[in-house]
Design a protein around this motif. Sequence first.
Motif, PDB file in Angstrom:
ATOM      1  N   GLU A 213       0.913  -1.152   0.039  1.00  0.00           N
ATOM      2  CA  GLU A 213       0.001  -0.159  -0.100  1.00  0.00           C
ATOM      3  C   GLU A 213       1.033   1.072   0.118  1.00  0.00           C
ATOM      4  N   LEU A 214       1.947   1.306   0.782  1.00  0.00           N
ATOM      5  CA  LEU A 214       2.820   2.409   0.699  1.00  0.00           C
ATOM      6  C   LEU A 214       3.400   2.577  -0.632  1.00  0.00           C
ATOM      7  N   GLY A 215       3.590   1.756  -1.500  1.00  0.00           N
ATOM      8  CA  GLY A 215       4.082   2.027  -3.058  1.00  0.00           C
ATOM      9  C   GLY A 215       5.671   1.554  -3.020  1.00  0.00           C
ATOM     10  N   LYS A 216       6.124   1.851  -4.145  1.00  0.00           N
ATOM     11  CA  LYS A 216       7.385   1.459  -4.687  1.00  0.00           C
ATOM     12  C   LYS A 216       8.528   1.804  -3.627  1.00  0.00           C
ATOM     13  N   GLY A 217       9.507   1.037  -3.389  1.00  0.00           N
ATOM     14  CA  GLY A 217      10.804   1.261  -2.983  1.00  0.00           C
ATOM     15  C   GLY A 217      10.812   1.308  -1.219  1.00  0.00           C
ATOM     16  N   PHE A 218       9.810   0.813  -0.842  1.00  0.00           N
ATOM     17  CA  PHE A 218       9.760   1.027   0.764  1.00  0.00           C
ATOM     18  C   PHE A 218      10.386  -0.279   1.580  1.00  0.00           C
ATOM     19  N   SER A 219      11.229  -0.262   2.419  1.00  0.00           N
ATOM     20  CA  SER A 219      11.656  -1.227   3.240  1.00  0.00           C
ATOM     21  C   SER A 219      11.769  -0.703   4.763  1.00  0.00           C
ATOM     22  N   PHE A 220      11.124  -1.757   5.474  1.00  0.00           N
ATOM     23  CA  PHE A 220      10.897  -1.522   6.893  1.00  0.00           C
ATOM     24  C   PHE A 220      12.142  -1.271   7.681  1.00  0.00           C
ATOM     25  N   VAL A 221      12.241  -0.289   8.543  1.00  0.00           N
ATOM     26  CA  VAL A 221      13.389   0.044   9.401  1.00  0.00           C
ATOM     27  C   VAL A 221      13.058  -0.200  10.660  1.00  0.00           C
ATOM     28  N   ALA A 222      12.112   0.343  11.188  1.00  0.00           N
ATOM     29  CA  ALA A 222      11.945   0.527  12.962  1.00  0.00           C
ATOM     30  C   ALA A 222      10.484   0.544  13.133  1.00  0.00           C
ATOM     31  N   ARG A 223      10.167   0.085  14.397  1.00  0.00           N
ATOM     32  CA  ARG A 223       8.924   0.492  15.041  1.00  0.00           C
ATOM     33  C   ARG A 223       9.135   1.242  16.384  1.00  0.00           C
ATOM     34  N   GLN A 224       8.583   2.143  16.747  1.00  0.00           N
ATOM     35  CA  GLN A 224       8.659   2.989  18.027  1.00  0.00           C
ATOM     36  C   GLN A 224      10.344   3.204  18.151  1.00  0.00           C
ATOM     37  N   ARG A 225      10.842   3.852  17.038  1.00  0.00           N
ATOM     38  CA  ARG A 225      12.225   4.241  17.124  1.00  0.00           C
ATOM     39  C   ARG A 225      12.381   5.526  18.316  1.00  0.00           C
TER      40      ARG A 225
END
Length: 341
Positions: A213-225
């Motif tokens: 849903e976010l779209g092209k090119g996204f990779s997850f980094v962190a939650r509650q950084r």
Amino acid sequence: MKKKKDIEEPEANVYQSIRNILVQARSRAYSAINSAMVEAYWEIGRHIEQVVGDRSEYGKGLLRDISKKLMVEFGKGFDESSLRRMRQFCQVFPIRAALRHELSWTHYRLLMKIDNVPRREFYLKECADSNWSSRQLERQINSFFYERLLATQKEGKESVKNEIQKTEPKIEPDYILKDPYILEFLDLDENKKYHETEIEQALIEKLQGFLLELGKGFSFVARQRRITIEGDHYYVDLVFYNYILKCFVVIDLKTGKLNYQDVGQIDFYVRYFDDQVKLPEDNPTIGIVLCAEKNDTMAKYSVLSDKDNLFASKYMLYLPTEEELKLELARERELLESQRV
């Protein structure tokens, strides 16, 4: 004497290597078969089109007779409706060399349902480039992915079609980011009040759907950084990195209506990441307040209106109707126009 574990580990490695070879071979074989069948269906459609032309009555009888014979030898996949679909395939995609081998017949059947040519070309390219499954393509079409991207373009005369036809387009954040975001894949009740942490947890549990849903090119980094300033701790809900935009994307979730504290908070997060986290080769950090309801007037008179890297986007927990989406996009376009005045 060798220990059992010492014997088992090499065997496990050999097994995994052989397994990988077989999986890759099957994948290539499936891809080759799929590509061959798509081209075969196109050729069938071309032959039917050449013979039938404008003779509709003759065409009906011909397809009926041919389908009966084909089904006896090749199965139910060649009934009259399937043959008509193959003819349509050739009509909608008249250049055989332009067919994308990454796409299956199911992909093309979905694409053929799209009458608008720029819209269909957009989905064709995005689907092939992003390796969407047919189910993912159907979801993107049903959630009006193209229309939502088009609505966020800051230059009214610059369409998504023009962007994707450029050889090396300069990708801006508003070419990738959307408003609204459709989160129906979370399966949450749209009429229930949720806390930010509940939405966040649901997004993490269905991260693959959220990345789509976010779209092209996204990779997850962190939650509650965690961010620590002079002993005080602050927490960014979600952090991503976009390798196309070459920047971090920080997201702050809000289940209520957007307010000036939310804008100030995301601005603070973005400034911190630009100063403390991003590398010299990274582009400026993008901040998104993902909220249940937007406040257009407040957004107009805040830093959201004059900063290219701060955004407020609405999220919807259900697939909107076309009418609902038109109203939502008209409101967004009106806000963008007012900011240019």
